[in-house]
Design an enzyme around this catalytic site. Structure first.
Site, PDB file in Angstrom:
ATOM      1  N   HIS A  12       0.830  -1.216   0.000  1.00  0.00           N
ATOM      2  CA  HIS A  12       0.000   0.000   0.000  1.00  0.00           C
ATOM      3  C   HIS A  12       0.868   1.271   0.000  1.00  0.00           C
ATOM      4  CE1 HIS A  12       0.073  -0.840   4.581  1.00  0.00           C
ATOM      5  NE2 HIS A  12       0.989   0.068   4.306  1.00  0.00           N
ATOM      6  N   HIS A  59      -1.522   4.013  10.283  1.00  0.00           N
ATOM      7  CA  HIS A  59      -0.148   4.520  10.426  1.00  0.00           C
ATOM      8  C   HIS A  59      -0.064   5.726  11.357  1.00  0.00           C
ATOM      9  CE1 HIS A  59       0.086   2.109   6.753  1.00  0.00           C
ATOM     10  NE2 HIS A  59       1.396   2.111   6.868  1.00  0.00           N
ATOM     11  N   HIS A 193      10.330  -4.043   3.895  1.00  0.00           N
ATOM     12  CA  HIS A 193      10.785  -2.656   3.807  1.00  0.00           C
ATOM     13  C   HIS A 193      11.026  -2.063   5.188  1.00  0.00           C
ATOM     14  CE1 HIS A 193       6.387  -1.969   4.168  1.00  0.00           C
ATOM     15  NE2 HIS A 193       6.554  -0.668   4.322  1.00  0.00           N
ATOM     16  N   GLU A 241       4.314  -5.492   8.423  1.00  0.00           N
ATOM     17  CA  GLU A 241       2.960  -5.382   7.841  1.00  0.00           C
ATOM     18  C   GLU A 241       2.502  -6.681   7.179  1.00  0.00           C
ATOM     19  OE1 GLU A 241       2.926  -0.590   6.838  1.00  0.00           O
ATOM     20  OE2 GLU A 241       3.274  -2.014   5.219  1.00  0.00           O
TER      21      GLU A 241
HETATM   22  C1  DHB Z   1       5.581   4.133   2.609  1.00  0.00           C
HETATM   23  C2  DHB Z   1       4.522   4.091   3.527  1.00  0.00           C
HETATM   24  C3  DHB Z   1       3.952   2.882   3.876  1.00  0.00           C
HETATM   25  O1  DHB Z   1       2.908   2.806   4.729  1.00  0.00           O
HETATM   26  C4  DHB Z   1       4.442   1.693   3.342  1.00  0.00           C
HETATM   27  O2  DHB Z   1       3.866   0.539   3.758  1.00  0.00           O
HETATM   28  C5  DHB Z   1       5.495   1.716   2.430  1.00  0.00           C
HETATM   29  C6  DHB Z   1       6.067   2.936   2.057  1.00  0.00           C
HETATM   30  C7  DHB Z   1       6.163   5.443   2.228  1.00  0.00           C
HETATM   31  O3  DHB Z   1       5.882   6.450   2.890  1.00  0.00           O
HETATM   32  O4  DHB Z   1       6.918   5.485   1.228  1.00  0.00           O
HETATM   33 FE    FE Z   2       2.586   0.916   5.456  1.00  0.00          FE
END
Ligand code: DHB
Ligand code: FE
Length: 280
Positions: A12, A59, A193, A241
């Site tokens: 997302h 978030h 990530h 996540e």
């Molecule tokens: C970003 C935000 C998110 O919630 C995520 O799951 C991945 C990347 C971002 O701010 O780039």
């Molecule tokens: Fe996220």
């Protein structure tokens, strides 16, 4: 009784919303991600869901550090996108499936999941963006919704094992719902990530692949051997996540067919992935 038509898990990343808004789907940076979606759109047109139950992580928009439910569920009349960062996409409110929300709440509490029940719940990119990816041309979103939020922001986090149990119980509650509605399950987030700190940019294709392979099995429990700390070690802080994927996939019982899988590194320093399953 209601029927679960399938499950879609997808990243997302907020910049995806910006790319959608600017029609960049064929841009070389974006096409490896967006090219995965036409088969999903075709499949959705065939299975015709009425409702989406969306497992996502807030978030810091609706829940902040002062109040952080482990598991929360919306029971309101509609859900408004109040996104942060990247410019708020102009999505109309998402309609609620209130009867299903209360079916889930009653069944979950009866089965030892003490949900935080939210009559008023703002949703962020983790809820709104995947629905836009699934139904890009339709506005407002053509399915009614039930949001279920799982904490990945503030320690302690629920384990993958616990999220799998949540998913199984949600699936049973849907199958016990006295309705002829067709329900799609959506899990959003991941895959590997980490956006901040010394390990910012950390990705782990090998672990992500093993995880996606495991979800294809009739018994998708491979991830449950890992603690939240183990998962963070492997896939980064925000990679946790993936527990949304675990909850979503576990709503399906029995063997599954992989409708589609797509994995692309990187989008905004994230391993961007999509995987969809249909019950066999
Ligand atoms: C970003 C935000 C998110 O919630 C995520 O799951 C991945 C990347 C971002 O701010 O780039
Ligand atoms: Fe996220």
């Amino acid at each position: 009784m209601a029927q679960i038509v399938g499950c879609i898990n997808t990243s997302h990343v907020p910049s995806i919303g910006k790319a959608l808004a600017h029609g960049l789907q064929k841009d070389p940076y974006w096409s490896p991600f967006f090219d995965g979606f036409p088969p999903i759109h075709q499949w959705l047109a065939e299975v015709k869901p009425d409702v989406a139950v969306v497992f996502y992580n807030d978030h810091g928009l609706n829940f902040f550090l002062d109040k952080m439910p482990t598991f929360a569920i919306g029971s309101g009349p509609q859900y408004i996108n109040g996104d942060e960062g990247w410019g708020q996409p102009d999505y109309p409110p998402f309609a609620s499936e209130e009867k299903l929300a209360w079916q889930l709440i009653n069944h979950l509490v009866d089965h030892d999941f003490d949900m935080t029940i939210c009559q008023d719940m703002m949703v962020d990119h983790a809820f709104a963006l995947p629905l836009k990816l699934l139904f890009p041309k339709q506005s407002p979103c053509p399915v009614t919704t039930v949001p279920i939020s799982i904490n990945t922001v503030l320690y302690p986090f629920p384990s993958a094992r616990r999220c799998a149990a949540l998913g199984r119980t949600v699936g049973d509650a849907i199958r016990a719902w006295d309705s002829d509605k067709r329900v799609l399950i959506v899990g959003t987030g991941g895959l590997s990530h980490q956006l901040e700190g010394e390990r910012a940019g950390h990705l782990n294709r090998d672990f992500d692949t093993k995880f996606m392979d495991s979800l294809m099995r009739e018994d998708p429990s491979w991830i449950e051997q890992f603690s939240s700390e183990d998962i963070i070690e492997q896939v980064g802080t925000a990679g946790l996540e993936l527990i949304m994927w675990v909850a979503a996939r576990n709503t399906l019982r029995g063997p599954v067919r992989e409708v589609m899988r797509n994995y692309h590194i990187p989008i905004s320093n994230t391993a961007a992935a999509t995987q969809a399953f249909a019950p066999l």
